[in-house]
Design a protein around this motif. Sequence first.
Motif, PDB file in Angstrom:
ATOM      1  N   GLU A  37      34.003  30.386   0.947  1.00  0.00           N
ATOM      2  CA  GLU A  37      32.937  30.431   1.940  1.00  0.00           C
ATOM      3  C   GLU A  37      32.760  29.098   2.663  1.00  0.00           C
ATOM      4  O   GLU A  37      32.195  29.042   3.764  1.00  0.00           O
ATOM      5  N   ALA A  38      33.260  27.998   2.076  1.00  0.00           N
ATOM      6  CA  ALA A  38      33.119  26.674   2.695  1.00  0.00           C
ATOM      7  C   ALA A  38      34.332  26.294   3.548  1.00  0.00           C
ATOM      8  O   ALA A  38      34.329  25.230   4.175  1.00  0.00           O
ATOM      9  N   PHE A  39      35.346  27.150   3.586  1.00  0.00           N
ATOM     10  CA  PHE A  39      36.576  26.782   4.294  1.00  0.00           C
ATOM     11  C   PHE A  39      36.433  26.709   5.811  1.00  0.00           C
ATOM     12  O   PHE A  39      37.109  25.886   6.448  1.00  0.00           O
ATOM     13  N   PRO A  40      35.596  27.520   6.459  1.00  0.00           N
ATOM     14  CA  PRO A  40      35.444  27.325   7.910  1.00  0.00           C
ATOM     15  C   PRO A  40      34.951  25.931   8.267  1.00  0.00           C
ATOM     16  O   PRO A  40      35.432  25.324   9.241  1.00  0.00           O
ATOM     17  N   GLN A  41      33.999  25.397   7.490  1.00  0.00           N
ATOM     18  CA  GLN A  41      33.533  24.032   7.738  1.00  0.00           C
ATOM     19  C   GLN A  41      34.614  23.015   7.383  1.00  0.00           C
ATOM     20  O   GLN A  41      34.828  22.042   8.111  1.00  0.00           O
ATOM     21  N   LEU A  42      35.287  23.215   6.238  1.00  0.00           N
ATOM     22  CA  LEU A  42      36.357  22.291   5.854  1.00  0.00           C
ATOM     23  C   LEU A  42      37.433  22.230   6.931  1.00  0.00           C
ATOM     24  O   LEU A  42      37.916  21.145   7.282  1.00  0.00           O
TER      25      LEU A  42
END
Length: 475
Positions: A37-42
């Motif tokens: 779920e944090a990969f778009p920001q990463l």
Amino acid sequence: MRRRLLIVLAAFWSLTLFAEKKEVHILSANDMHAAIEAFPQLADIVDSLRTLYPSLLVLSAGDNRTGEPLNDRYEIPAYPMVALMNQVGFNASTLGNHEFDSRQKGMAQLISMSNFRHICANIQPDSEWGIHCIPYQLFDVEGVKVGVVGVVQIGQRGIPDSHPDNVKGISFLPVKETVQEYKWLRDQCDVTILLSHIGYEDDVELSKDVPWIDLIIGGHTHTQLDGGEIHNGVLITQNENRLKKVTHTTLVVDNGKVVEKKAENINVRTWPKKNKVVADMVQSFSDNPEFHRQLTVAEAPFNGYEELGCMVCDAFIGETGADVAIQNTGGIRYEEKAAGPITVSDILQLDPFGNEAVELMLTGDELRKMLIACGESDGYGFPRIGGIKCDVTYEKGDPQHIKDLKVYTLDGKKLNMKKTYRVVTSSYVVSICDSPRKDQGHSLNRQTADLIINYLEKQPSVNYQGMRRVNRIVK
């Protein structure tokens, strides 16, 4: 004229020397544990940094998988993380102990799907598995030669913290001695980096013997550092787990030597922008309504491993009819849970390892010895229990050594050491406990997570606030 020529030459050499000073930029993550779920920001963070630094290295210190059902129970387990890391453009990763959760064949398949290399010098897999790891890798960063070595932690049993079945046919070498075998990289490279999945304290200890390493990118203990720390001239970085933060490290190289080091944290979860392509990938992987199915409701929040562990052990007993249940504390993967709905996803994150439920017939004495063995072998302390209560006494100054253990029934009576009890635990607990017992156990052919799910489906609500079955004493 001569004076003017000398001034021009001096300026030329000054500019030449200045031009030799270059920067190497690294973005590092550790213990991502399938936080898709944090990969778009990463991904947007990586894009932003690559705009400034086209030769940015993106590295992982291991434990990329395990912790998110959308990833771990995918058709090809852990494929979503590989696909996302490929899309973001990771350059390399070392192996964490949880990379072995896919077992030999599964890990080999995931590595073959990766567009980046897996670097681990202290692993020696049998060739039959096709696990294509390399001990080190060289990168050319705009003319700066960067050498990267990787290592995974080795526990007391001579293997990483994983189920022994996961590492059959794989040999492991001691970390310190293995790292020293690559000291020659110091002469061949301008920058030397260790991708280390051995834990913060061990990284600090290792730094005393490896001053030739410029940077240790650490993992395993989820230790949140403020940027980085210098120990014996070695910069050490590490972040807490599940992609809450990553580290941007800048190494300044002058004439083949690192002369400046800087590390700063970037908060992933509060990053204001998302990469749309990666966001669409995450949405696609998340399209499984079964994981969002509500099982029951928590009337009060869970505060700590003890309360969650009591629920887990009650589920083991409720679904099997056992007298006693044991769950190692390391097998409980989060510490707090808010009041409200409990979903399938919540339980698969709580118990993500796919361990099988195992039944044993143990005397009270055998059970007591098994509890001690689990408490000293797991690395996370005394296990969580059901059907019994315990007073655990530790040596003052030695929090790992159990000095005494008293076991009671739930109504406060001393457990009968000669009576035989039906005990249910996980296949992992059985594997790490070398305590003497006649019955080595047999599988119930059910995963422990499924026991918890099935149990909670039958409960209108649950409330474990303040429940304690383990009393810890230090003297």
